[in-house]
Structures are given as C-alpha cells and as structure tokens.
Design an enzyme around this catalytic site. Structure first.
Site, PDB file in Angstrom:
ATOM      1  N   TRP A  31       6.683  10.298  -7.154  1.00 39.62           N
ATOM      2  CA  TRP A  31       5.772  11.444  -7.268  1.00 39.62           C
ATOM      3  C   TRP A  31       5.691  12.135  -5.911  1.00 39.62           C
ATOM      4  O   TRP A  31       5.602  11.475  -4.882  1.00 39.62           O
ATOM      5  CB  TRP A  31       4.389  10.964  -7.721  1.00 39.62           C
ATOM      6  N   SER A  65       2.134   6.525  -6.816  1.00 37.17           N
ATOM      7  CA  SER A  65       1.528   5.795  -5.705  1.00 37.17           C
ATOM      8  C   SER A  65       0.770   4.556  -6.146  1.00 37.17           C
ATOM      9  O   SER A  65       0.733   3.561  -5.426  1.00 37.17           O
ATOM     10  CB  SER A  65       0.610   6.723  -4.903  1.00 37.17           C
ATOM     11  N   HIS A  97      -8.973  12.025 -10.493  1.00 35.72           N
ATOM     12  CA  HIS A  97      -7.773  11.187 -10.487  1.00 35.72           C
ATOM     13  C   HIS A  97      -7.350  10.830  -9.061  1.00 35.72           C
ATOM     14  O   HIS A  97      -6.979   9.688  -8.776  1.00 35.72           O
ATOM     15  CB  HIS A  97      -6.640  11.913 -11.225  1.00 35.72           C
ATOM     16  N   TYR A 122       0.852   0.261   5.095  1.00 37.08           N
ATOM     17  CA  TYR A 122       0.225   1.328   4.308  1.00 37.08           C
ATOM     18  C   TYR A 122       0.782   2.686   4.742  1.00 37.08           C
ATOM     19  O   TYR A 122       0.427   3.202   5.794  1.00 37.08           O
ATOM     20  CB  TYR A 122      -1.292   1.268   4.530  1.00 37.08           C
TER      21      TYR A 122
END
Length: 164
Positions: A31, A65, A97, A122
């Site tokens: 994405w 993600s 979202h 991360y």
C-alpha cells in the site's frame, strides 16, 4: 527529535558497526508503493554501504501496513535473520481507519520487540498528507529507510554485545 528538524538520512558513517556478517529481513507494505518502494531502496542501499551482501538482504511484500506485524513474525519464526525492518506508509484520510491501522501496527511491532529475540525496526511512516510522506522517503527530510537500516545494524550490534 522531530523529523522537521532532523534529516532522516544524516548520520555519522563511522559510528555504524561493520555489517558484513549480518542478515536482514525487510517486510514492506504494498500500500502506497510509491512511498514504500523508495523506503525499501533507501534501506537496501544503506545496508550495502555498510558491507551487507545481497544474499543477506531478504525482502517480502505484504498487502498493507497492518500486515507488517505478521510479516515480521514470519521472518522471526522461519528465517535466520538478525533483525527485521518493517516498512510501511499510512496517510490520514477522512475516516478513523488511519488511527486503527497506525495504533495496531505500532502495538504489534512493539509486542514483537518485547517478546522476540531479534530486533524489529519500526519503519512505518504515518503522515497527514502524501506530501509529508514524500518528504520522508527521499525528499527534503531524507529517507526513513536509511534511518531504519542504520538502526537495524546498531541494534544487531547491541544484541550481539550480550552474546560475547
């Protein structure tokens, strides 16, 4: 330090340990591929600058993600990597979202770090606009992928320091 005051690609090359014997898993969200593809390139290029061999960089794609958690866990369970770099990008929209995905991915990666024997880095960019994301994947604020690669190298070195 806030990214607006720090370039993500700036670091002291000599402060980074030799990475030639390290192995990395990189899990990347499909994405917002225009962003995550640039993050991936930054991470790979930086790893190679520090001596990592092509065969010691394993890359797997996941749809979004939120799936970075599962992807990172699969690397931990089924490969012999020394660290996992999770790269994704979530841009705020008109619905909640964004909050759920960001919170879930953050908590999931934190949980992996707290319970697994290897570091999970991360590399999730969470921004209000696509322009902010572009600035963080090789734009005016540098590349978060570079920063994640350096963090992974340093965290492996940190972990190995306890094994000596």
């Amino acid at each position: 330090m806030a990214t607006a005051f720090h370039n993500l690609s700036d670091y002291d090359f000599n402060s980074v340990p030799n990475a030639e014997n390290m192995k990395f898993g990189i899990v990347v969200s499909e994405w917002n591929h225009n962003i995550t593809g640039a993050l991936l390139k930054g991470a790979i290029d930086t790893l190679k600058k520090h001596g990592v061999k092509d065969e010691n960089i394993l890359v797997k794609m996941v749809p979004g993600s939120f799936e970075l958690i599962y992807g990172a866990n699969q690397f931990i369970e089924y490969s012999e990597v020394d660290a996992v770099i999770a790269l994704g990008c979530v841009v705020r929209g008109d619905t909640p979202h964004f909050d759920y995905v960001c919170m879930g991915a953050t908590q999931g990666i934190a949980q992996l770090n707290a319970t697994c024997d290897i570091p999970v880095i991360y590399g999730l960019i969470t921004t209000n606009t696509m322009e902010q994301a572009e600035a963080r994947c090789g734009g005016k604020l540098g590349n978060k992928g570079d920063e994640c690669a350096i963090t992974a190298i340093k965290m492996i070195d940190f972990a190995w320091s306890f094994q000596k």
